[in-house]
Scaffold this motif. Structure first.
Motif, PDB file in Angstrom:
ATOM      1  N   GLY A  37       0.801  -1.208   0.000  1.00 38.07           N
ATOM      2  CA  GLY A  37       0.000   0.000   0.000  1.00 38.07           C
ATOM      3  C   GLY A  37       0.837   1.263   0.000  1.00 38.07           C
ATOM      4  N   THR A  38       1.940   1.261   0.749  1.00 40.05           N
ATOM      5  CA  THR A  38       2.820   2.436   0.792  1.00 40.05           C
ATOM      6  C   THR A  38       3.455   2.685  -0.564  1.00 40.05           C
ATOM      7  OG1 THR A  38       3.313   2.043   3.138  1.00 40.05           O
ATOM      8  CG2 THR A  38       4.827   3.462   1.916  1.00 40.05           C
ATOM      9  N   ILE A  39       3.931   1.621  -1.193  1.00 34.89           N
ATOM     10  CA  ILE A  39       4.544   1.759  -2.523  1.00 34.89           C
ATOM     11  C   ILE A  39       3.518   2.274  -3.530  1.00 34.89           C
ATOM     12  CG2 ILE A  39       5.579   0.492  -4.451  1.00 34.89           C
ATOM     13  CD1 ILE A  39       6.785  -1.418  -2.353  1.00 34.89           C
ATOM     14  N   VAL A  40       2.331   1.692  -3.517  1.00 39.29           N
ATOM     15  CA  VAL A  40       1.274   2.104  -4.447  1.00 39.29           C
ATOM     16  C   VAL A  40       0.870   3.551  -4.192  1.00 39.29           C
ATOM     17  CG1 VAL A  40      -1.142   1.731  -5.094  1.00 39.29           C
ATOM     18  CG2 VAL A  40       0.393  -0.224  -4.821  1.00 39.29           C
ATOM     19  N   ALA A  41       0.755   3.936  -2.926  1.00 42.11           N
ATOM     20  CA  ALA A  41       0.370   5.307  -2.583  1.00 42.11           C
ATOM     21  C   ALA A  41       1.398   6.314  -3.100  1.00 42.11           C
ATOM     22  CB  ALA A  41       0.212   5.441  -1.071  1.00 42.11           C
ATOM     23  N   LEU A  42       2.683   6.006  -2.910  1.00 45.23           N
ATOM     24  CA  LEU A  42       3.739   6.914  -3.366  1.00 45.23           C
ATOM     25  C   LEU A  42       3.750   6.999  -4.894  1.00 45.23           C
ATOM     26  CD1 LEU A  42       6.629   5.919  -0.928  1.00 45.23           C
ATOM     27  CD2 LEU A  42       5.255   8.018  -0.897  1.00 45.23           C
ATOM     28  N   ILE A  43       3.528   5.879  -5.568  1.00 45.52           N
ATOM     29  CA  ILE A  43       3.481   5.882  -7.033  1.00 45.52           C
ATOM     30  C   ILE A  43       2.352   6.781  -7.523  1.00 45.52           C
ATOM     31  CG2 ILE A  43       2.900   4.468  -9.053  1.00 45.52           C
ATOM     32  CD1 ILE A  43       4.434   2.173  -7.730  1.00 45.52           C
ATOM     33  N   ARG A  44       1.208   6.713  -6.869  1.00 38.86           N
ATOM     34  CA  ARG A  44       0.056   7.518  -7.283  1.00 38.86           C
ATOM     35  C   ARG A  44       0.230   8.989  -6.932  1.00 38.86           C
ATOM     36  NH1 ARG A  44      -5.524   5.065  -5.608  1.00 38.86           N
ATOM     37  NH2 ARG A  44      -6.186   6.481  -7.280  1.00 38.86           N
ATOM     38  N   VAL A  48       4.163   8.446 -10.984  1.00 37.68           N
ATOM     39  CA  VAL A  48       5.269   7.804 -11.696  1.00 37.68           C
ATOM     40  C   VAL A  48       4.755   7.348 -13.065  1.00 37.68           C
ATOM     41  CG1 VAL A  48       6.925   5.903 -11.679  1.00 37.68           C
ATOM     42  CG2 VAL A  48       6.288   7.039  -9.536  1.00 37.68           C
ATOM     43  N   PRO A  49       5.436   7.708 -14.133  1.00 38.20           N
ATOM     44  CA  PRO A  49       4.977   7.346 -15.483  1.00 38.20           C
ATOM     45  C   PRO A  49       4.697   5.852 -15.623  1.00 38.20           C
ATOM     46  CG  PRO A  49       6.808   8.887 -15.609  1.00 38.20           C
ATOM     47  CD  PRO A  49       6.688   8.500 -14.165  1.00 38.20           C
ATOM     48  N   VAL A  50       3.623   5.522 -16.285  1.00 36.27           N
ATOM     49  CA  VAL A  50       3.173   4.163 -16.559  1.00 36.27           C
ATOM     50  C   VAL A  50       2.710   3.457 -15.273  1.00 36.27           C
ATOM     51  CG1 VAL A  50       3.708   1.913 -17.545  1.00 36.27           C
ATOM     52  CG2 VAL A  50       4.709   3.976 -18.548  1.00 36.27           C
ATOM     53  N   LEU A  51       3.585   3.414 -14.271  1.00 36.50           N
ATOM     54  CA  LEU A  51       3.246   2.731 -13.025  1.00 36.50           C
ATOM     55  C   LEU A  51       2.045   3.375 -12.334  1.00 36.50           C
ATOM     56  CD1 LEU A  51       6.748   1.966 -11.433  1.00 36.50           C
ATOM     57  CD2 LEU A  51       5.234   0.431 -12.703  1.00 36.50           C
ATOM     58  N   HIS A  52       1.859   4.663 -12.555  1.00 31.51           N
ATOM     59  CA  HIS A  52       0.726   5.365 -11.958  1.00 31.51           C
ATOM     60  C   HIS A  52      -0.592   4.752 -12.429  1.00 31.51           C
ATOM     61  CE1 HIS A  52      -2.093   8.517 -10.881  1.00 31.51           C
ATOM     62  NE2 HIS A  52      -2.392   8.670 -12.150  1.00 31.51           N
ATOM     63  N   TYR A  53      -0.676   4.440 -13.707  1.00 29.19           N
ATOM     64  CA  TYR A  53      -1.894   3.857 -14.262  1.00 29.19           C
ATOM     65  C   TYR A  53      -2.078   2.416 -13.784  1.00 29.19           C
ATOM     66  CZ  TYR A  53      -1.645   7.928 -17.296  1.00 29.19           C
ATOM     67  OH  TYR A  53      -1.585   9.219 -17.761  1.00 29.19           O
ATOM     68  N   SER A 117      -3.391   1.300   0.688  1.00 30.39           N
ATOM     69  CA  SER A 117      -2.819   2.340  -0.178  1.00 30.39           C
ATOM     70  C   SER A 117      -3.611   3.630  -0.070  1.00 30.39           C
ATOM     71  CB  SER A 117      -2.780   1.863  -1.638  1.00 30.39           C
ATOM     72  OG  SER A 117      -4.091   1.793  -2.190  1.00 30.39           O
ATOM     73  N   GLU A 118      -4.926   3.505   0.048  1.00 31.71           N
ATOM     74  CA  GLU A 118      -5.766   4.688   0.208  1.00 31.71           C
ATOM     75  C   GLU A 118      -5.596   5.294   1.591  1.00 31.71           C
ATOM     76  OE1 GLU A 118      -8.198   5.963  -2.545  1.00 31.71           O
ATOM     77  OE2 GLU A 118      -6.226   5.145  -3.030  1.00 31.71           O
ATOM     78  N   VAL A 119      -5.404   4.440   2.591  1.00 30.11           N
ATOM     79  CA  VAL A 119      -5.172   4.937   3.948  1.00 30.11           C
ATOM     80  C   VAL A 119      -3.863   5.718   4.008  1.00 30.11           C
ATOM     81  CG1 VAL A 119      -4.715   4.243   6.338  1.00 30.11           C
ATOM     82  CG2 VAL A 119      -6.497   3.081   5.029  1.00 30.11           C
ATOM     83  N   VAL A 120      -2.808   5.130   3.443  1.00 28.67           N
ATOM     84  CA  VAL A 120      -1.497   5.782   3.449  1.00 28.67           C
ATOM     85  C   VAL A 120      -1.529   7.045   2.599  1.00 28.67           C
ATOM     86  CG1 VAL A 120       0.924   5.536   2.785  1.00 28.67           C
ATOM     87  CG2 VAL A 120      -0.263   3.629   3.878  1.00 28.67           C
ATOM     88  N   ILE A 149      10.101  12.927   7.958  1.00 33.83           N
ATOM     89  CA  ILE A 149       9.082  13.937   8.290  1.00 33.83           C
ATOM     90  C   ILE A 149       7.676  13.501   7.904  1.00 33.83           C
ATOM     91  CG2 ILE A 149       8.314  16.301   7.818  1.00 33.83           C
ATOM     92  CD1 ILE A 149      11.244  17.060   7.428  1.00 33.83           C
ATOM     93  N   VAL A 150       7.488  13.123   6.648  1.00 30.89           N
ATOM     94  CA  VAL A 150       6.134  12.891   6.134  1.00 30.89           C
ATOM     95  C   VAL A 150       5.523  11.601   6.660  1.00 30.89           C
ATOM     96  CG1 VAL A 150       4.735  12.590   4.064  1.00 30.89           C
ATOM     97  CG2 VAL A 150       6.625  14.227   4.071  1.00 30.89           C
ATOM     98  N   LEU A 151       6.220  10.468   6.462  1.00 33.17           N
ATOM     99  CA  LEU A 151       5.633   9.175   6.810  1.00 33.17           C
ATOM    100  C   LEU A 151       5.327   9.022   8.304  1.00 33.17           C
ATOM    101  CD1 LEU A 151       7.530   6.718   4.427  1.00 33.17           C
ATOM    102  CD2 LEU A 151       5.211   7.622   4.222  1.00 33.17           C
ATOM    103  N   PRO A 152       6.200   9.490   9.229  1.00 36.26           N
ATOM    104  CA  PRO A 152       5.831   9.388  10.647  1.00 36.26           C
ATOM    105  C   PRO A 152       4.539  10.134  10.981  1.00 36.26           C
ATOM    106  CG  PRO A 152       8.175   9.791  10.435  1.00 36.26           C
ATOM    107  CD  PRO A 152       7.586   9.974   9.068  1.00 36.26           C
TER     108      PRO A 152
END
Length: 236
Positions: A37-44, A48-53, A117-120, A149-152
């Motif tokens: 979920g964290t990886i997917v959230a950061l990609i969105r 990130v090109p292509v991976l975002h979709y 991913s939506e929560v993160v 800073i951000v993730l905590p």
């Protein structure tokens, strides 16, 4: 129908043997789901090109289909794919050697990943953008700003929703019985077949799930209090 309170206690004791399996499925699926979920959230978020979709399609599909369907697709589809690859590559490996619980781990992790991913993502977006800009101003890179800073802060904001997801996956673990994994729900059926007292057996299972849910809520509440003390400048 006459209720047998004595058998409720008997069933409850017997169900405790299945509790570790239920907790293992829940913890493993939420742990790996959080990473996914964290990886997917950061990609969105960073588009990130292509991976975002791909990430958006993953979240949309998983959230739009039942959890049981994910498990069945993995259970019936993955062995066929693995066996086909093994045959074409000349390997001796066969999917029949895979423990049934591994299908539950994989399926539930994928399911949890889409929701987490939506929560993160909502937690990260809740952090003031100015803090990230301040991090850039002192020379931090984006990974450093996210980690320090951000993730905590996003974790603190997302804690109630993370708790809800954990409870949801705990309850969803009952679906594992469809692939012959003996968790609390499956154990309740096995116990009930000894004398056909299904009602009492399911009451015992419900009480056990309720107890674990209350424990999760209490632990989350304590963690929230500690985080709030920290945010107010207190000492942990």
């Amino acid at each position: 129908m006459k209720l047998d309170p004595g058998f409720i206690w008997t069933a409850f004791i017997q169900l405790l043997s299945a509790l570790p399996t239920t907790l293992l499925i829940t913890v493993v699926s939420v742990f790996f789901g959080f990473i996914i979920g964290t990886i997917v959230a950061l990609i969105r978020i960073y588009r990130v090109p292509v991976l975002h979709y791909v990430a958006s399609a993953y979240v949309t599909f998983i959230r739009g289909t039942p959890m049981l369907m994910h498990l069945l697709l993995i259970y019936f589809g993955l062995p066929a794919i693995l066996d086909a690859i093994a045959v074409s590559a000349g390997w001796s490996f066969r999917s029949a050697s895979i423990p049934m619980i591994d299908f539950a781990f994989l399926s539930f992790s994928i399911t949890a990943g889409s929701y987490l991913s939506e929560v993160v993502r909502s937690g990260i977006l809740a952090v003031n953008r100015g803090q990230i800009e301040a991090a850039y101003a002192v020379g931090m890179t984006t990974p450093q700003a996210l980690r320090r800073i951000v993730l905590p802060q996003a974790l603190a904001v997302s804690l109630p929703n993370l708790s809800n997801t954990l409870i949801g996956m705990l309850h969803g673990s009952t679906l594992a019985f469809t692939v012959s994994v003996v968790e609390i729900n499956a154990k309740a059926q096995i116990v009930a077949t000894t004398n056909w007292k299904f009602f009492e057996s399911y009451i015992a299972a419900a009480l056990l799930f309720w107890g674990v849910t209350i424990l999760i809520e209490k632990l989350t509440g304590l963690l929230e209090k500690r985080i709030n003390v920290y945010n107010r400048g207190g000492v942990l």
